[in-house]
Design an enzyme around this catalytic site. Structure first.
Site, PDB file in Angstrom:
ATOM      1  N   VAL A  59       1.967 -49.807 -30.376  1.00 27.88           N
ATOM      2  CA  VAL A  59       2.957 -50.056 -29.332  1.00 27.88           C
ATOM      3  C   VAL A  59       3.008 -51.517 -28.885  1.00 27.88           C
ATOM      4  O   VAL A  59       3.995 -51.940 -28.282  1.00 27.88           O
ATOM      5  CB  VAL A  59       2.701 -49.124 -28.127  1.00 27.88           C
ATOM      6  CG1 VAL A  59       1.490 -49.586 -27.317  1.00 27.88           C
ATOM      7  CG2 VAL A  59       3.923 -48.999 -27.235  1.00 27.88           C
ATOM      8  N   TYR A  60       1.979 -52.307 -29.177  1.00 30.93           N
ATOM      9  CA  TYR A  60       1.973 -53.698 -28.725  1.00 30.93           C
ATOM     10  C   TYR A  60       3.075 -54.489 -29.425  1.00 30.93           C
ATOM     11  O   TYR A  60       3.100 -54.575 -30.662  1.00 30.93           O
ATOM     12  CB  TYR A  60       0.626 -54.364 -29.001  1.00 30.93           C
ATOM     13  CG  TYR A  60      -0.554 -53.778 -28.264  1.00 30.93           C
ATOM     14  CD1 TYR A  60      -0.388 -52.970 -27.139  1.00 30.93           C
ATOM     15  CD2 TYR A  60      -1.850 -54.041 -28.684  1.00 30.93           C
ATOM     16  CE1 TYR A  60      -1.475 -52.440 -26.469  1.00 30.93           C
ATOM     17  CE2 TYR A  60      -2.949 -53.516 -28.010  1.00 30.93           C
ATOM     18  CZ  TYR A  60      -2.755 -52.712 -26.911  1.00 30.93           C
ATOM     19  OH  TYR A  60      -3.843 -52.193 -26.252  1.00 30.93           O
ATOM     20  N   SER A  61       3.969 -55.047 -28.637  1.00 35.04           N
ATOM     21  CA  SER A  61       5.121 -55.789 -29.158  1.00 35.04           C
ATOM     22  C   SER A  61       5.871 -54.971 -30.210  1.00 35.04           C
ATOM     23  O   SER A  61       6.354 -55.507 -31.213  1.00 35.04           O
ATOM     24  CB  SER A  61       4.694 -57.142 -29.745  1.00 35.04           C
ATOM     25  OG  SER A  61       4.202 -57.994 -28.738  1.00 35.04           O
TER      26      SER A  61
END
Length: 326
Positions: A59-61
């Site tokens: 989900v990061y960036s």
């Protein structure tokens, strides 16, 4: 660099883990994130300092963190020399099955993460919080299949209630499935609620503990005044503002800064030295958007606090409501 056993496994990891949430692509949620060109020197320097443990999440960036992490580690390290961890659960698309811990989402997500990371396997595949909509048996069986397929070496979990983690460990044992070997809790000098149940459970069960936000989203990295000047990260971090806003939070931050001044070190090093003094801690996960963040974190390993200093740091603590479980 020091290396320690990863819980009761034979895996050995550096005492500092580089968290990769800061690397990928700036967007509305992560305005302070560094793009790929600006991120690469941090991976190179981390490896030079002896860090072999890197933590990211799908989900990061929106997946870009995994891509940046994969590219950098491919270019700067041998695959077998590093420990790569990622996570599953977050929203990755508009569809009803684009999030959560269902069998469908887990099996799709591991393949997508491996493609972005450019590797055949991850060393640690973690559930990114508890999924109240999916039976834990379904989640654990899917994770077991991921391990048996060779796509992950180990599985881990993150912030949840101790009863939930205990249930997951019991269920895995009952069915002969791969067992969680690590817990990634929210834990720092400002938020110590995990000391009540989760950390004793992890110690009893031989679980590796790799705390997120060991510097309280940067609040323990410098002297802070309520309502004072903030970094871009602090200005745009709504999640952090919800967690660290009480008067005693600022009092603890300032005590850390005072002790750092007296010792001639950086506040972040005092906060990390306190955490590393705890026998239940494996590797705190630190973020770095400036090179000194990374070098100070590694330097904290050599800072040893006295019992009196530890008591001074802990004495201001006040109980908090549950924070960081969602």
């Amino acid at each position: 660099m020091e290396y320690v056993a990863f819980g009761s496994t034979g895996l050995r990891v550096s005492r500092i883990c580089l968290g990769c949430m800061s690397y990928g692509r700036p967007n509305e949620r992560w305005q302070w994130a560094l793009d790929e060109d600006k991120s690469r020197p941090f991976f190179k320097r981390a490896l030079e300092l002896g860090i072999n443990f890197f933590d990211t999440a799908d989900v990061y960036s929106a997946g870009m963190s995994e891509e940046v992490t994969g590219h950098a580690l491919h270019d700067f390290a041998q695959r077998d020399e590093v420990v790569i961890a990622t996570k599953v659960n977050g929203v990755m698309g508009p569809g009803p099955n684009d999030y959560g811990l269902s069998r469908k989402h887990i099996l799709s997500s591991i393949d997508a993460s491996l493609k972005r990371l450019g590797t055949d396997y991850v060393d640690l595949y973690q559930i990114h919080r508890w999924d109240y909509l999916t039976p834990i048996e379904e989640t654990l069986e899917a994770l077991n299949d991921v391990v048996r397929a060779g796509k992950a070496r180990y599985i881990g979990a993150s912030s949840m209630f101790a009863w939930q983690f205990s249930k997951a460990l019991y269920t895995s044992g009952l069915n002969g499935w791969a067992r969680f070997v690590s817990m990634q809790p929210h834990y720092n000098l400002i938020y110590r609620e995990e000391e009540r149940e989760m950390l004793p459970l992890c110690r009893d069960q031989g679980i590796a503990v790799i705390p997120w936000s060991p510097l309280a989203r940067g609040m323990l990295a410098s002297r802070r005044v309520k309502g004072g000047e903030e970094t871009l990260r602090a200005q745009t971090d709504a999640f952090g503002k919800q967690m660290y806003a009480r008067d005693e939070d600022f009092m603890i931050s300032n005590r850390v800064a005072e002790m750092a001044d007296a010792r001639g070190v950086r506040p972040a090093q005092i906060a990390l030295a306190w955490m590393l003094s705890k026998p239940w801690i494996t590797s705190p996960i630190i973020g770095a958007t400036k090179m000194n963040h990374l070098e100070e974190a590694v330097g904290a390993i050599d800072v040893k606090l006295s019992e009196d200093e530890i008591q001074q740091l802990e004495s201001l603590y006040q109980p908090h409501p549950t924070l960081g479980f969602s």
